[in-house]
Write an enzyme that holds these catalytic residues in place. Structure first.
Site, short mmCIF file in Angstrom:
data_model
loop_
_atom_site.label_atom_id
_atom_site.label_comp_id
_atom_site.label_asym_id
_atom_site.label_seq_id
_atom_site.Cartn_x
_atom_site.Cartn_y
_atom_site.Cartn_z
N THR A 57 -0.09 1.32 6.90
CA THR A 57 -0.02 0.17 6.00
C THR A 57 0.12 -1.08 6.86
OG1 THR A 57 1.29 -0.94 4.31
CG2 THR A 57 2.48 0.56 5.74
N HIS A 65 -1.87 -5.13 7.81
CA HIS A 65 -3.09 -5.94 7.75
C HIS A 65 -4.30 -5.11 8.18
CE1 HIS A 65 -5.83 -9.14 9.42
NE2 HIS A 65 -5.66 -9.51 8.17
N GLY A 123 -10.97 -2.44 3.33
CA GLY A 123 -9.96 -2.50 4.38
C GLY A 123 -9.90 -1.22 5.19
N THR A 160 0.86 -1.20 0.00
CA THR A 160 0.00 0.00 0.00
C THR A 160 0.89 1.24 0.00
OG1 THR A 160 -1.84 -1.00 1.16
CG2 THR A 160 -1.45 1.31 1.65
N1 ASN Z 1 -1.03 -3.34 1.93
C1 ASN Z 1 -1.70 -2.93 2.90
O1 ASN Z 1 -1.25 -2.12 3.68
C2 ASN Z 1 -3.06 -3.50 2.98
C3 ASN Z 1 -4.13 -2.57 3.44
N2 ASN Z 1 -3.83 -1.97 4.71
C4 ASN Z 1 -5.42 -3.33 3.53
O2 ASN Z 1 -5.58 -4.12 4.43
O3 ASN Z 1 -6.24 -3.15 2.69
#
Ligand code: ASN
Length: 251
Positions: free
Chosen positions: A217, A219, A196, A166
Site C-alpha cells: 500500500t 503511492h 496503479g 488500500t
Molecule cells: N491507497 C493506496 O495504497 C493506493 C494504491 N497503492 C494506488 O496507488 O493505487
C-alpha cells in the site's frame, strides 16, 4: 502447520474519528480470514475472504468507500495470487462491482490470463454472473467530500493523497501454502483509466511458497518503480527471512 493471516487497511493518515472503525474493520477481516483457515480453507480462500470484508466496509479505500477519480466515479483495481503455483488474477479500472477481489480470483481460475481491465473485465464479470451494482452505491459522503476538496483552487497538494487506505491480506494455510490479495480505489482524483500498482503482479502483491507473500500500500507510481512486492520477497530470500533486515535494505 499453524495457519496465519495478516491484514492491512492501507498506509496513510487515519483521523481520530475514524480510528475505531478502521481498527474494527481490520480485526473483523482478520477474524473472517482466520476462520476460513481454521476450517481447513486454503490461503487463497482466506485472503479473498479478508479482503472482501474490507471492500464491504466503507472505512477503507476499496470497494464501497473507494476514493473517486477526476470525474467523481469509483474505479477499482485488485489482485490475488496463489503462492503454490504462482497463479494470479487481477482486474483494473472496474466500476459498479462490489468485490473486485472476487473478480480477480475468477480471472485467475477461469481464464488463461492474469489481468483484465475496464470494459473487458466488465464483460467477463457479466459472463461469470457477477451482479452489477449502481456506481453510486460505492460512493460514500466522505469520498465525495474529499473529491470536492481536491477540486478547490486552494487545495493543499501535500494533503492530496494522504487518505490512502488500500486493503490487503497475506496468509499461510495448514498445508504451508501462501497467498496474497490487495484491493483499492487507487488515488483521489486520479485520471480516468489510471492503473496503479495494485493489479500489477510484483507491485501490488506477490506470493511464492518458497519465499513468502506480500501485499503493498502507498503511492502506486513509487511502488511500481521498484516492483515493491517482489523486491521485498527478494530481500527476504537474501536475508533468509528477517523482516528487520528487509526494512533496513528498503529504507
Ligand atoms: N491507497 C493506496 O495504497 C493506493 C494504491 N497503492 C494506488 O496507488 O493505487
Amino acid at each position: 502447520m499453524k495457519p496465519v493471516i495478516v491484514v492491512h487497511g492501507g498506509a496513510g493518515r487515519i483521523f481520530k474519528e475514524r480510528e475505531e472503525g478502521c481498527r474494527a474493520g481490520t480485526v473483523r477481516a482478520a477474524l473472517q480470514g482466520y476462520g476460513v483457515l481454521k476450517r481447513g480453507g486454503s490461503a487463497v480462500d482466506a485472503v479473498e475472504e479478508a479482503v472482501q470484508s474490507m471492500e464491504d466496509d466503507p472505512h477503507f479505500n476499496a470497494g464501497c468507500g473507494s476514493v473517486l477519480n477526476e470525474k467523481g466515479e469509483v474505479e477499482m483495481d485488485a489482485i490475488i495470487m496463489d503462492g503454490k503455483n504462482l497463479d494470479s488474477g487481477a482486474v483494473s479500472a472496474v466500476k459498479c462491482i462490489a468485490n473486485p477481489v472476487k473478480l480477480a480470483r475468477l480471472v485467475m481460475e477461469k481464464t488463461k490470463h492474469m489481468l483484465l481491465t475496464d470494459q473487458g473485465a466488465h464483460l467477463f464479470a457479466r459472463a461469470m454472473g457477477i451482479p452489477e451494482i449502481p456506481g453510486e452505491k460505492l460512493v460514500t459522503e466522505r469520498s465525495r467530500e474529499r473529491w470536492r476538496k481536491n477540486l478547490e483552487p486552494d487545495f493543499n497538494p501535500e494533503d492530496f493523497q494522504k487518505d490512502l487506505g488500500t486493503v490487503g491480506a497475506v496468509a499461510i494455510d495448514s498445508e504451508g501454502n501462501v497467498a496474497c490479495a490487495t484491493s483499492t480505489g487507487g488515488l483521489s482524483n486520479k485520471l480516468i483509466g489510471r492503473v496503479g500498482d495494485t493489479p500489477c503482479i510484483g507491485s501490488g502483491g506477490y506470493a511464492d511458497n518458497h519465499s513468502g507473500a506480500t501485499s503493498t500500500t502507498g503511492h502506486g507510481e513509487s511502488i511500481m518503480k521498484v516492483v515493491l512486492a517482489r523486491l521485498i520477497l527478494y530481500h527476504m530470500e537474501q536475508e533468509s527471512c528477517s523482516f528487520g533486515a528487509v526494512q533496513c535494505n528498503l529504507l
